[in-house]
Design an enzyme around this catalytic site. Structure first.
Site, mmCIF file in Angstrom:
data_model
loop_
_atom_site.group_PDB
_atom_site.id
_atom_site.type_symbol
_atom_site.label_atom_id
_atom_site.label_comp_id
_atom_site.label_asym_id
_atom_site.label_seq_id
_atom_site.Cartn_x
_atom_site.Cartn_y
_atom_site.Cartn_z
ATOM 1 C CD GLU A 157 48.530 37.702 48.313
ATOM 2 O OE1 GLU A 157 48.391 38.690 49.035
ATOM 3 O OE2 GLU A 157 48.402 37.747 47.083
ATOM 4 C CD GLU A 264 45.395 35.447 42.573
ATOM 5 O OE1 GLU A 264 45.890 36.571 42.403
ATOM 6 O OE2 GLU A 264 45.011 35.033 43.683
HETATM 7 C C1 GLA Z 1 46.308 38.946 44.842
HETATM 8 C C2 GLA Z 1 45.004 38.374 45.335
HETATM 9 C C3 GLA Z 1 43.911 38.546 44.324
HETATM 10 C C4 GLA Z 1 43.915 39.912 43.717
HETATM 11 C C5 GLA Z 1 45.241 40.201 43.151
HETATM 12 C C6 GLA Z 1 45.201 41.544 42.480
HETATM 13 O O1 GLA Z 1 46.957 38.134 43.969
HETATM 14 O O2 GLA Z 1 45.073 37.022 45.656
HETATM 15 O O3 GLA Z 1 42.695 38.336 44.937
HETATM 16 O O4 GLA Z 1 43.569 40.869 44.681
HETATM 17 O O5 GLA Z 1 46.176 40.186 44.199
HETATM 18 O O6 GLA Z 1 44.068 41.695 41.672
#
Ligand code: GLA
Length: 362
Positions: A157, A264
Protein backbone atom coordinates in the site's frame (compact mmCIF):
# COMPACT_ATOMS: atom_id res chain seq x y z
CA UNK A 1 -39.43 -61.75 -11.28
CA UNK A 2 -35.73 -60.99 -11.70
CA UNK A 3 -33.43 -64.01 -11.31
CA UNK A 4 -30.96 -64.49 -8.43
CA UNK A 5 -27.85 -64.11 -10.69
CA UNK A 6 -29.23 -60.80 -11.97
CA UNK A 7 -29.75 -59.67 -8.37
CA UNK A 8 -26.21 -60.67 -7.38
CA UNK A 9 -24.75 -58.90 -10.41
CA UNK A 10 -26.60 -55.67 -9.56
CA UNK A 11 -25.44 -55.89 -5.95
CA UNK A 12 -21.90 -56.32 -7.14
CA UNK A 13 -22.18 -53.26 -9.39
CA UNK A 14 -23.48 -51.18 -6.53
CA UNK A 15 -20.57 -52.24 -4.33
CA UNK A 16 -17.81 -51.46 -6.87
CA UNK A 17 -19.50 -48.39 -8.35
CA UNK A 18 -17.61 -45.11 -8.52
CA UNK A 19 -18.65 -42.54 -5.91
CA UNK A 20 -21.59 -40.47 -7.15
CA UNK A 21 -21.00 -36.91 -8.30
CA UNK A 22 -22.57 -35.67 -5.07
CA UNK A 23 -20.15 -37.80 -3.01
CA UNK A 24 -17.18 -36.56 -5.00
CA UNK A 25 -18.25 -32.99 -4.50
CA UNK A 26 -18.37 -33.62 -0.77
CA UNK A 27 -14.74 -34.68 -0.88
CA UNK A 28 -13.24 -32.16 -3.31
CA UNK A 29 -12.20 -28.77 -2.01
CA UNK A 30 -11.64 -25.45 -3.80
CA UNK A 31 -7.99 -26.38 -4.17
CA UNK A 32 -8.92 -29.53 -6.10
CA UNK A 33 -11.26 -27.83 -8.54
CA UNK A 34 -8.54 -25.24 -9.20
CA UNK A 35 -5.69 -27.74 -9.14
CA UNK A 36 -4.62 -27.10 -12.73
CA UNK A 37 -5.06 -23.34 -12.53
CA UNK A 38 -3.64 -21.79 -9.34
CA UNK A 39 -3.38 -22.43 -5.59
CA UNK A 40 -6.30 -21.23 -3.46
CA UNK A 41 -5.23 -19.61 -0.21
CA UNK A 42 -6.65 -18.20 2.99
CA UNK A 43 -5.50 -15.72 5.64
CA UNK A 44 -5.29 -17.17 9.13
CA UNK A 45 -4.93 -16.09 12.73
CA UNK A 46 -4.05 -18.33 15.68
CA UNK A 47 -7.61 -19.55 16.15
CA UNK A 48 -8.12 -20.59 12.53
CA UNK A 49 -5.32 -23.16 12.60
CA UNK A 50 -7.03 -25.08 15.42
CA UNK A 51 -10.40 -26.87 15.62
CA UNK A 52 -13.11 -26.92 12.99
CA UNK A 53 -11.72 -24.06 10.90
CA UNK A 54 -8.41 -25.92 10.61
CA UNK A 55 -10.27 -28.96 9.27
CA UNK A 56 -11.99 -26.74 6.72
CA UNK A 57 -8.67 -25.18 5.69
CA UNK A 58 -7.14 -28.62 5.06
CA UNK A 59 -10.17 -29.65 3.01
CA UNK A 60 -10.47 -26.52 0.88
CA UNK A 61 -7.18 -24.63 0.60
CA UNK A 62 -3.57 -25.24 -0.39
CA UNK A 63 -1.97 -21.91 0.49
CA UNK A 64 -2.07 -19.76 3.63
CA UNK A 65 -1.08 -16.25 4.70
CA UNK A 66 -0.70 -14.97 8.25
CA UNK A 67 -3.40 -12.35 8.73
CA UNK A 68 -1.25 -10.30 11.14
CA UNK A 69 1.47 -12.47 12.66
CA UNK A 70 4.27 -11.59 10.22
CA UNK A 71 3.66 -7.85 10.06
CA UNK A 72 6.49 -5.76 11.47
CA UNK A 73 4.68 -4.56 14.64
CA UNK A 74 3.47 -7.97 15.81
CA UNK A 75 6.62 -9.92 14.88
CA UNK A 76 9.29 -7.36 15.88
CA UNK A 77 7.80 -5.31 18.76
CA UNK A 78 11.15 -4.20 20.21
CA UNK A 79 14.54 -3.71 18.62
CA UNK A 80 16.04 -6.82 20.18
CA UNK A 81 12.92 -8.94 20.46
CA UNK A 82 11.12 -10.96 17.82
CA UNK A 83 7.79 -12.65 18.50
CA UNK A 84 8.16 -15.79 16.43
CA UNK A 85 5.53 -17.92 18.18
CA UNK A 86 2.43 -17.51 16.05
CA UNK A 87 4.30 -17.06 12.77
CA UNK A 88 6.22 -20.30 13.46
CA UNK A 89 2.96 -22.12 14.28
CA UNK A 90 1.41 -20.99 11.01
CA UNK A 91 4.44 -22.10 8.99
CA UNK A 92 4.48 -25.39 10.89
CA UNK A 93 0.74 -25.94 10.24
CA UNK A 94 1.43 -25.30 6.56
CA UNK A 95 4.30 -27.77 6.27
CA UNK A 96 2.41 -30.44 8.24
CA UNK A 97 -0.52 -30.11 5.84
CA UNK A 98 1.25 -29.51 2.59
CA UNK A 99 0.15 -25.91 2.14
CA UNK A 100 2.17 -23.15 0.52
CA UNK A 101 2.79 -20.01 2.53
CA UNK A 102 2.57 -16.43 1.26
CA UNK A 103 4.48 -14.05 3.55
CA UNK A 104 2.76 -10.78 4.50
CA UNK A 105 4.21 -8.11 4.78
CA UNK A 106 7.66 -6.49 5.12
CA UNK A 107 7.20 -2.76 4.54
CA UNK A 108 3.93 -0.98 5.34
CA UNK A 109 2.81 2.33 6.83
CA UNK A 110 0.57 0.55 9.38
CA UNK A 111 1.25 -1.97 12.15
CA UNK A 112 4.84 -0.74 12.27
CA UNK A 113 6.56 -0.61 15.69
CA UNK A 114 7.30 2.88 16.99
CA UNK A 115 10.85 1.99 18.10
CA UNK A 116 12.06 1.61 14.53
CA UNK A 117 11.79 5.34 13.77
CA UNK A 118 13.48 6.69 16.92
CA UNK A 119 16.85 6.37 18.64
CA UNK A 120 17.53 5.77 22.34
CA UNK A 121 16.90 9.49 23.08
CA UNK A 122 13.55 9.43 21.32
CA UNK A 123 14.89 11.46 18.37
CA UNK A 124 14.03 10.53 14.80
CA UNK A 125 16.63 8.19 13.29
CA UNK A 126 18.75 9.02 10.25
CA UNK A 127 18.08 7.57 6.81
CA UNK A 128 21.15 5.34 7.15
CA UNK A 129 20.06 3.90 10.48
CA UNK A 130 16.49 3.31 9.32
CA UNK A 131 17.72 1.48 6.21
CA UNK A 132 20.03 -0.59 8.40
CA UNK A 133 17.14 -1.51 10.70
CA UNK A 134 14.90 -2.33 7.76
CA UNK A 135 17.57 -4.58 6.26
CA UNK A 136 18.14 -6.39 9.55
CA UNK A 137 14.40 -6.89 9.98
CA UNK A 138 13.92 -8.26 6.48
CA UNK A 139 17.00 -10.52 6.67
CA UNK A 140 15.76 -11.92 10.01
CA UNK A 141 12.16 -12.57 8.98
CA UNK A 142 12.64 -13.70 5.38
CA UNK A 143 15.78 -15.59 6.40
CA UNK A 144 13.99 -17.52 9.14
CA UNK A 145 11.44 -18.88 6.68
CA UNK A 146 13.75 -19.26 3.70
CA UNK A 147 12.55 -22.11 1.53
CA UNK A 148 9.27 -22.32 3.50
CA UNK A 149 7.61 -19.12 2.33
CA UNK A 150 7.40 -19.12 -1.43
CA UNK A 151 6.18 -15.56 -2.01
CA UNK A 152 6.37 -12.34 0.00
CA UNK A 153 4.30 -9.17 -0.07
CA UNK A 154 7.39 -7.00 0.27
CA UNK A 155 5.80 -3.57 -0.02
CA UNK A 156 2.18 -2.97 0.99
CA UNK A 157 0.00 0.00 0.00
CA UNK A 158 2.59 2.61 -1.00
CA UNK A 159 0.19 4.61 -3.18
CA UNK A 160 -1.68 7.61 -1.73
CA UNK A 161 -5.47 7.49 -1.35
CA UNK A 162 -5.69 10.93 -2.99
CA UNK A 163 -5.77 10.43 -6.79
CA UNK A 164 -3.88 13.73 -7.22
CA UNK A 165 -0.90 12.40 -5.29
CA UNK A 166 1.52 9.60 -6.07
CA UNK A 167 3.17 8.00 -3.04
CA UNK A 168 1.57 7.92 0.41
CA UNK A 169 3.14 10.02 3.15
CA UNK A 170 4.63 7.87 5.87
CA UNK A 171 7.56 7.80 8.25
CA UNK A 172 9.35 5.59 5.73
CA UNK A 173 8.89 8.17 2.99
CA UNK A 174 9.73 11.07 5.27
CA UNK A 175 13.02 9.60 6.48
CA UNK A 176 14.18 7.55 3.48
CA UNK A 177 12.12 8.66 0.47
CA UNK A 178 10.97 6.60 -2.52
CA UNK A 179 14.23 4.65 -2.49
CA UNK A 180 12.89 2.65 0.48
CA UNK A 181 10.75 0.50 -1.84
CA UNK A 182 13.64 -0.63 -4.03
CA UNK A 183 15.78 -1.33 -0.97
CA UNK A 184 13.06 -3.48 0.63
CA UNK A 185 12.89 -5.69 -2.46
CA UNK A 186 16.67 -5.96 -2.61
CA UNK A 187 16.94 -6.98 1.05
CA UNK A 188 14.20 -9.60 0.60
CA UNK A 189 15.98 -10.99 -2.45
CA UNK A 190 19.25 -11.07 -0.51
CA UNK A 191 17.56 -13.05 2.27
CA UNK A 192 15.91 -15.60 -0.02
CA UNK A 193 16.88 -15.43 -3.71
CA UNK A 194 14.23 -18.05 -4.57
CA UNK A 195 11.24 -16.26 -3.03
CA UNK A 196 8.81 -14.49 -5.35
CA UNK A 197 8.54 -10.83 -4.39
CA UNK A 198 5.32 -8.83 -4.68
CA UNK A 199 4.03 -5.28 -4.49
CA UNK A 200 0.53 -5.44 -2.89
CA UNK A 201 -2.29 -2.86 -2.87
CA UNK A 202 -6.06 -2.32 -2.71
CA UNK A 203 -8.40 -0.76 -5.27
CA UNK A 204 -5.68 -1.73 -7.71
CA UNK A 205 -8.19 -2.26 -10.53
CA UNK A 206 -9.68 1.26 -10.26
CA UNK A 207 -8.22 2.97 -13.36
CA UNK A 208 -6.81 6.04 -11.58
CA UNK A 209 -5.10 4.01 -8.89
CA UNK A 210 -3.99 1.38 -11.39
CA UNK A 211 -2.06 4.02 -13.35
CA UNK A 212 -0.23 5.20 -10.23
CA UNK A 213 0.62 1.61 -9.22
CA UNK A 214 1.89 0.97 -12.75
CA UNK A 215 4.11 4.03 -12.46
CA UNK A 216 5.70 2.69 -9.27
CA UNK A 217 6.07 -0.81 -10.73
CA UNK A 218 7.73 0.59 -13.87
CA UNK A 219 10.14 2.65 -11.77
CA UNK A 220 11.11 -0.54 -9.94
CA UNK A 221 11.35 -2.90 -12.90
CA UNK A 222 13.26 -0.37 -15.04
CA UNK A 223 15.78 0.09 -12.23
CA UNK A 224 16.36 -3.68 -12.22
CA UNK A 225 14.84 -4.18 -8.77
CA UNK A 226 14.01 -7.84 -8.02
CA UNK A 227 10.21 -7.78 -8.18
CA UNK A 228 8.21 -10.66 -9.62
CA UNK A 229 4.58 -9.80 -9.15
CA UNK A 230 1.77 -7.55 -8.13
CA UNK A 231 -0.81 -8.42 -5.52
CA UNK A 232 -4.35 -7.24 -6.14
CA UNK A 233 -5.77 -7.35 -2.64
CA UNK A 234 -9.31 -7.96 -3.91
CA UNK A 235 -11.19 -6.32 -1.04
CA UNK A 236 -14.17 -6.07 -3.33
CA UNK A 237 -17.92 -5.81 -2.97
CA UNK A 238 -21.15 -6.67 -4.75
CA UNK A 239 -20.75 -3.25 -6.46
CA UNK A 240 -17.20 -3.47 -7.80
CA UNK A 241 -14.98 -4.10 -9.67
CA UNK A 242 -16.59 -4.07 -13.10
CA UNK A 243 -15.58 -6.75 -15.56
CA UNK A 244 -13.84 -4.16 -17.74
CA UNK A 245 -11.84 -2.63 -14.91
CA UNK A 246 -10.71 -6.01 -13.64
CA UNK A 247 -9.74 -7.35 -17.06
CA UNK A 248 -7.91 -4.16 -18.04
CA UNK A 249 -6.01 -4.12 -14.77
CA UNK A 250 -4.91 -7.74 -15.18
CA UNK A 251 -3.78 -7.08 -18.75
CA UNK A 252 -1.91 -3.89 -17.86
CA UNK A 253 -0.04 -5.42 -14.93
CA UNK A 254 0.75 -8.58 -16.87
CA UNK A 255 2.14 -6.47 -19.72
CA UNK A 256 5.00 -5.48 -17.41
CA UNK A 257 6.01 -9.14 -17.30
CA UNK A 258 4.77 -9.49 -13.71
CA UNK A 259 2.67 -12.33 -12.34
CA UNK A 260 -0.49 -11.55 -10.42
CA UNK A 261 -1.72 -12.83 -7.08
CA UNK A 262 -5.17 -12.01 -5.74
CA UNK A 263 -3.97 -11.66 -2.17
CA UNK A 264 -6.84 -10.66 0.14
CA UNK A 265 -10.10 -11.59 -1.55
CA UNK A 266 -13.45 -10.89 0.10
CA UNK A 267 -16.77 -9.70 -1.31
CA UNK A 268 -18.42 -7.19 1.00
CA UNK A 269 -22.20 -6.88 0.76
CA UNK A 270 -21.90 -3.11 1.38
CA UNK A 271 -20.50 -0.27 -0.74
CA UNK A 272 -16.88 0.82 -0.16
CA UNK A 273 -16.42 3.38 2.62
CA UNK A 274 -13.09 4.80 3.62
CA UNK A 275 -13.81 6.48 6.95
CA UNK A 276 -14.38 4.41 10.08
CA UNK A 277 -17.72 4.88 11.86
CA UNK A 278 -20.11 3.16 14.25
CA UNK A 279 -23.09 1.19 12.95
CA UNK A 280 -26.22 3.38 13.00
CA UNK A 281 -29.15 2.20 15.10
CA UNK A 282 -31.47 2.03 12.07
CA UNK A 283 -28.94 0.28 9.86
CA UNK A 284 -29.76 -3.30 8.93
CA UNK A 285 -27.00 -5.84 8.58
CA UNK A 286 -29.17 -8.73 7.50
CA UNK A 287 -27.88 -11.02 4.75
CA UNK A 288 -30.97 -10.74 2.55
CA UNK A 289 -31.66 -13.04 -0.43
CA UNK A 290 -31.08 -10.01 -2.72
CA UNK A 291 -27.63 -9.35 -1.28
CA UNK A 292 -26.81 -13.04 -1.41
CA UNK A 293 -27.77 -13.22 -5.10
CA UNK A 294 -25.67 -10.15 -5.99
CA UNK A 295 -22.75 -11.69 -4.17
CA UNK A 296 -23.18 -15.01 -5.98
CA UNK A 297 -23.15 -13.14 -9.32
CA UNK A 298 -20.07 -11.14 -8.37
CA UNK A 299 -18.11 -14.20 -7.19
CA UNK A 300 -19.11 -16.05 -10.37
CA UNK A 301 -17.94 -13.11 -12.49
CA UNK A 302 -14.55 -12.59 -10.87
CA UNK A 303 -13.67 -16.28 -10.76
CA UNK A 304 -14.62 -16.59 -14.44
CA UNK A 305 -12.11 -13.78 -15.10
CA UNK A 306 -9.45 -15.42 -12.90
CA UNK A 307 -9.78 -18.64 -14.92
CA UNK A 308 -9.64 -16.72 -18.20
CA UNK A 309 -6.37 -15.10 -17.08
CA UNK A 310 -4.94 -18.11 -15.25
CA UNK A 311 -1.77 -17.79 -17.32
CA UNK A 312 -1.01 -14.60 -15.35
CA UNK A 313 -2.82 -15.25 -12.05
CA UNK A 314 -0.75 -17.61 -9.97
CA UNK A 315 -2.48 -17.52 -6.55
CA UNK A 316 -5.94 -16.53 -5.28
CA UNK A 317 -6.11 -16.02 -1.50
CA UNK A 318 -9.21 -15.25 0.57
CA UNK A 319 -8.91 -12.88 3.52
CA UNK A 320 -10.29 -14.99 6.40
CA UNK A 321 -11.90 -18.42 6.40
CA UNK A 322 -15.65 -17.99 6.79
CA UNK A 323 -18.43 -15.52 7.63
CA UNK A 324 -18.02 -16.58 11.27
CA UNK A 325 -15.22 -14.00 11.44
CA UNK A 326 -14.10 -11.37 8.97
CA UNK A 327 -12.12 -8.19 9.59
CA UNK A 328 -15.03 -6.50 7.72
CA UNK A 329 -17.28 -7.16 10.75
CA UNK A 330 -15.62 -4.18 12.39
CA UNK A 331 -14.12 -2.23 9.52
CA UNK A 332 -14.92 0.35 8.37
CA UNK A 333 -18.25 0.22 10.23
CA UNK A 334 -17.81 -0.99 13.78
CA UNK A 335 -20.40 -3.58 14.83
CA UNK A 336 -21.89 -4.19 11.37
CA UNK A 337 -21.87 -7.86 10.39
CA UNK A 338 -20.58 -8.66 6.91
CA UNK A 339 -20.82 -11.93 4.96
CA UNK A 340 -17.95 -11.67 2.49
CA UNK A 341 -16.65 -15.24 2.13
CA UNK A 342 -17.59 -18.57 0.56
CA UNK A 343 -18.36 -20.37 3.85
CA UNK A 344 -21.15 -19.34 6.23
CA UNK A 345 -21.02 -18.87 9.99
CA UNK A 346 -21.40 -22.64 10.47
CA UNK A 347 -18.52 -23.23 8.04
CA UNK A 348 -20.91 -24.60 5.43
CA UNK A 349 -20.41 -23.91 1.73
CA UNK A 350 -22.57 -21.01 0.55
CA UNK A 351 -24.40 -20.99 -2.79
CA UNK A 352 -21.65 -18.79 -4.24
CA UNK A 353 -19.18 -21.64 -3.61
CA UNK A 354 -20.93 -23.82 -6.16
CA UNK A 355 -20.74 -21.06 -8.79
CA UNK A 356 -17.04 -20.63 -8.12
CA UNK A 357 -16.36 -24.32 -8.81
CA UNK A 358 -18.72 -24.52 -11.80
CA UNK A 359 -16.59 -24.21 -14.95
CA UNK A 360 -19.42 -24.95 -17.42
CA UNK A 361 -19.48 -21.47 -18.95
CA UNK A 362 -15.73 -21.47 -19.76
C1 GLA B 1 -4.88 -4.52 4.39
C2 GLA B 1 -3.63 -5.27 4.76
C3 GLA B 1 -3.96 -6.57 5.45
C4 GLA B 1 -5.04 -6.41 6.47
C5 GLA B 1 -6.22 -5.80 5.85
C6 GLA B 1 -7.32 -5.72 6.87
O1 GLA B 1 -5.48 -4.99 3.27
O2 GLA B 1 -2.81 -5.56 3.68
O3 GLA B 1 -2.82 -7.04 6.07
O4 GLA B 1 -4.58 -5.62 7.54
O5 GLA B 1 -5.87 -4.52 5.39
O6 GLA B 1 -7.46 -6.92 7.58
Amino acid sequence: MKSLPYFLLSLCCIIVAEPSLAQQQQELGLKDYYHNLFPIGVAVNGRAIKGDEAALIKQEFNSITAENAMKMGPIHPEENRYNWGLADSIVHFASANNLRVRGHTLLWHQQTPKWIFVDENGDQVSKELLLKRLREHILAVVGRYKGKIYAWDVVNEAIDDNPEKFLRESKWMEIIGEEVFARAFEYAHEADPDALLFYNDYNSERPEKRERILRLLKNLTEAGVPIHGVGLQGHWSIFEPSETDLEEAIERYASLGLQLHITELDMSVYPWEKERRQKRADESDAYTPELEQKQIDQFEKVFGIFRKYAEHITNVTFWNVSDRYSWLDHYPVHGRKNYPLLFDQNLQRKKAYWKVVDFKKD
